[in-house]
Motif scaffolding. Structure first.
Motif, mmCIF file in Angstrom:
data_model
loop_
_atom_site.group_PDB
_atom_site.id
_atom_site.type_symbol
_atom_site.label_atom_id
_atom_site.label_comp_id
_atom_site.label_asym_id
_atom_site.label_seq_id
_atom_site.Cartn_x
_atom_site.Cartn_y
_atom_site.Cartn_z
ATOM 1 N N PRO A 14 0.826 -1.205 0.000
ATOM 2 C CA PRO A 14 0.000 0.000 0.000
ATOM 3 C C PRO A 14 0.861 1.256 0.000
ATOM 4 C CG PRO A 14 0.013 -1.021 2.177
ATOM 5 C CD PRO A 14 0.716 -1.961 1.255
ATOM 6 N N ALA A 74 13.552 -9.044 8.483
ATOM 7 C CA ALA A 74 12.506 -8.404 9.288
ATOM 8 C C ALA A 74 11.131 -8.872 8.828
ATOM 9 C CB ALA A 74 12.615 -6.882 9.190
ATOM 10 N N ILE A 75 10.965 -9.027 7.511
ATOM 11 C CA ILE A 75 9.677 -9.477 6.970
ATOM 12 C C ILE A 75 9.399 -10.915 7.415
ATOM 13 C CG2 ILE A 75 8.402 -10.014 4.849
ATOM 14 C CD1 ILE A 75 10.119 -7.754 3.519
ATOM 15 N N VAL A 128 8.704 -11.129 11.303
ATOM 16 C CA VAL A 128 7.388 -10.646 11.709
ATOM 17 C C VAL A 128 6.323 -11.710 11.455
ATOM 18 C CG1 VAL A 128 5.563 -9.242 10.659
ATOM 19 C CG2 VAL A 128 7.438 -8.140 11.814
ATOM 20 N N LYS A 129 6.403 -12.340 10.272
ATOM 21 C CA LYS A 129 5.388 -13.340 9.969
ATOM 22 C C LYS A 129 5.514 -14.559 10.884
ATOM 23 C CE LYS A 129 2.672 -12.968 7.007
ATOM 24 N NZ LYS A 129 1.349 -12.308 7.100
ATOM 25 N N MET A 148 -1.267 2.109 19.419
ATOM 26 C CA MET A 148 -0.033 2.878 19.495
ATOM 27 C C MET A 148 -0.311 4.375 19.505
ATOM 28 S SD MET A 148 3.099 2.483 19.863
ATOM 29 C CE MET A 148 2.767 0.735 19.896
ATOM 30 N N TYR A 205 6.328 -0.544 19.176
ATOM 31 C CA TYR A 205 5.708 -1.844 19.019
ATOM 32 C C TYR A 205 6.641 -2.918 19.557
ATOM 33 C CZ TYR A 205 2.269 0.359 16.049
ATOM 34 O OH TYR A 205 1.266 1.156 15.568
ATOM 35 N N ILE A 217 7.839 -6.156 15.051
ATOM 36 C CA ILE A 217 7.048 -5.207 14.254
ATOM 37 C C ILE A 217 7.805 -3.893 14.121
ATOM 38 C CG2 ILE A 217 4.858 -3.992 14.054
ATOM 39 C CD1 ILE A 217 3.609 -6.107 15.802
ATOM 40 N N LEU A 257 10.538 -4.122 11.657
ATOM 41 C CA LEU A 257 10.059 -4.092 10.275
ATOM 42 C C LEU A 257 9.711 -2.665 9.859
ATOM 43 C CD1 LEU A 257 9.338 -5.799 7.803
ATOM 44 C CD2 LEU A 257 7.030 -6.018 8.699
ATOM 45 N N GLN A 314 4.638 2.109 8.763
ATOM 46 C CA GLN A 314 3.713 1.434 9.686
ATOM 47 C C GLN A 314 2.575 0.777 8.909
ATOM 48 O OE1 GLN A 314 2.449 3.504 13.413
ATOM 49 N NE2 GLN A 314 0.404 3.251 12.573
ATOM 50 N N ARG A 315 2.079 1.514 7.913
ATOM 51 C CA ARG A 315 0.969 0.995 7.114
ATOM 52 C C ARG A 315 1.394 -0.280 6.381
ATOM 53 N NH1 ARG A 315 -1.337 4.297 2.170
ATOM 54 N NH2 ARG A 315 -3.069 2.967 1.547
ATOM 55 N N ILE A 316 2.609 -0.255 5.812
ATOM 56 C CA ILE A 316 3.098 -1.421 5.088
ATOM 57 C C ILE A 316 3.309 -2.599 6.044
ATOM 58 C CG2 ILE A 316 5.079 -2.329 3.808
ATOM 59 C CD1 ILE A 316 5.392 0.530 2.636
ATOM 60 N N PHE A 322 1.764 -3.297 8.844
ATOM 61 C CA PHE A 322 0.492 -3.919 9.224
ATOM 62 C C PHE A 322 -0.162 -4.616 8.034
ATOM 63 C CE2 PHE A 322 0.765 -1.314 13.060
ATOM 64 C CZ PHE A 322 0.507 -2.311 13.987
ATOM 65 N N TYR A 323 0.078 -4.075 6.848
ATOM 66 C CA TYR A 323 -0.421 -4.761 5.659
ATOM 67 C C TYR A 323 0.218 -6.143 5.534
ATOM 68 C CZ TYR A 323 -0.774 -6.069 0.762
ATOM 69 O OH TYR A 323 -0.975 -6.766 -0.395
ATOM 70 N N LEU A 324 1.555 -6.201 5.742
ATOM 71 C CA LEU A 324 2.259 -7.477 5.632
ATOM 72 C C LEU A 324 1.832 -8.437 6.731
ATOM 73 C CD1 LEU A 324 5.865 -6.407 4.606
ATOM 74 C CD2 LEU A 324 4.220 -7.689 3.239
ATOM 75 N N LEU A 325 1.573 -7.910 7.935
ATOM 76 C CA LEU A 325 1.087 -8.746 9.039
ATOM 77 C C LEU A 325 -0.213 -9.424 8.646
ATOM 78 C CD1 LEU A 325 1.543 -6.916 12.432
ATOM 79 C CD2 LEU A 325 2.072 -9.287 11.900
ATOM 80 N N GLY A 326 -1.072 -8.674 7.955
ATOM 81 C CA GLY A 326 -2.371 -9.218 7.579
ATOM 82 C C GLY A 326 -2.319 -10.027 6.289
ATOM 83 N N ALA A 327 -1.287 -9.828 5.478
ATOM 84 C CA ALA A 327 -1.179 -10.527 4.196
ATOM 85 C C ALA A 327 -0.900 -12.004 4.430
ATOM 86 C CB ALA A 327 -0.061 -9.913 3.355
ATOM 87 N N ALA A 351 4.173 -12.332 1.748
ATOM 88 C CA ALA A 351 5.277 -11.771 2.527
ATOM 89 C C ALA A 351 6.586 -12.480 2.193
ATOM 90 C CB ALA A 351 4.965 -11.888 4.014
#
Lengths: 200, 200
Positions: A20, A48-49, A52-53, A94, B5, B9, B12, B28-30, B32-37, B42
């Motif tokens: 995004p 890092a990616i 996190v996962k 946060m 965080y 996180i 990242l 931060q947006r990216i 959380f996007y990756l966390l949800g992806a 990822a």
């Protein structure tokens, strides 16, 4: 003619362009930056990616992101467990923590009611909130949802749902943002600031 | 209070915030996007970063990025090897390829002369360009550097350097961008468009 980059570079550009807030030009810029960066910095980002996962999970109590469940806030005995602040997303936790004004605990809904996207109350972490109210000694619920249509709808839904429980249910104040200009405030915000006026 | 965080996180977010064009909020947006992806998306991004660093190298002839040296353009017998287009960065090669107007080969300098950043002619791939002119049968050099101060300085430097070789040395036309408005053109661009006018 070669109209795309060689395999690996194009793949990296495509992967970044899917994130995004990053367009094709930005993705290209990042890819070439990483190509020129030293091996360690690129590897740190890749690690890092993956980390996190592998490590990050959701707190079984509040639904916030954490590395060990319950999260550091839910398991902190110094926090006021009788006040629960309900937010939409982990990033909202946060934002509120940064104010240093809140000593209570959180409940992350995982979104807001949005009929256009087919998100109803059943898709949010509302049952687990009600469960917490049964067991914990909660005195106040602060509804801190986004001040937009979806957030307002969710606030209204929750305040009605919580009405029979005879708790103190509050919501964040609406009004003029600090540092802004009266002239540029929209009518709805200015109207809210007026109706919510306080003794000076 | 938790003002950052949990480890992974935050790490990242920090890694993304170091990339060009991404601020702390975007990072931060990216994150959380990756966390949800899903795990696969990822992992693909992490792998793309590692692969690029492992596989991509610079072409020994033109200096463009490639996976096998010489690059696909330098090793293509259908391209016109007597015309070399000199550019600053690998991404400029892609920009020119996209026009589908150029059939020759490239030479990537790796930047432009910039005394403010201590980049002189010795820091660019100029010696390897002169080497190519000795061996290859080159008829024309097109100087396609950025139309800014550094690019202009490099163009002037190179055109003087190449003068004794009795080659055809050309540069890209300056003028009004296609689809733009005369009213909004700056004086320098409009002046160049005038002095470079062509029969209609």
């Amino acid at each position: 003619m070669a109209l795309a980059y060689d395999g690996a570079i194009q793949q990296l550009i495509d992967s970044f362009a899917r994130l995004p807030g990053i367009g094709p030009k930005g993705a290209q810029r990042i890819a070439f930056y990483l190509l020129g960066a030293d091996q360690q910095e690129a590897q740190e980002l890749a690690d890092a990616i993956t980390t996190v996962k592998a490590r990050v999970r959701f707190c079984e109590i509040c639904g916030n992101v954490c590395e060990s469940s319950p999260c550091s806030i839910c398991s902190d005995p110094r926090r006021d467990h009788s006040t629960i602040c309900v937010v939409e997303e982990p990033k909202d936790v946060m934002s509120i923590e940064r104010t240093r004004e809140f000593q209570g605990v959180y409940h992350v809904l995982g979104g807001a009611i949005n009929p256009m996207s087919n998100i109803g109350p059943a898709d949010l972490r509302i049952p687990s909130l009600l469960e917490r109210l049964k067991t914990d000694e909660v005195k106040e619920i602060i509804l801190a949802l986004d001040p937009n249509i979806e957030g307002e709808a969710t606030t209204t839904y929750l305040s009605r749902l919580l009405l029979p429980l005879e708790l103190k249910v509050t919501r964040l104040a609406s009004g003029l943002p600090v540092g802004s200009d009266l002239e540029y405030a929209d009518e709805v915000t200015l109207g809210r600031a007026l109706s919510g006026r306080r003794p000076a």
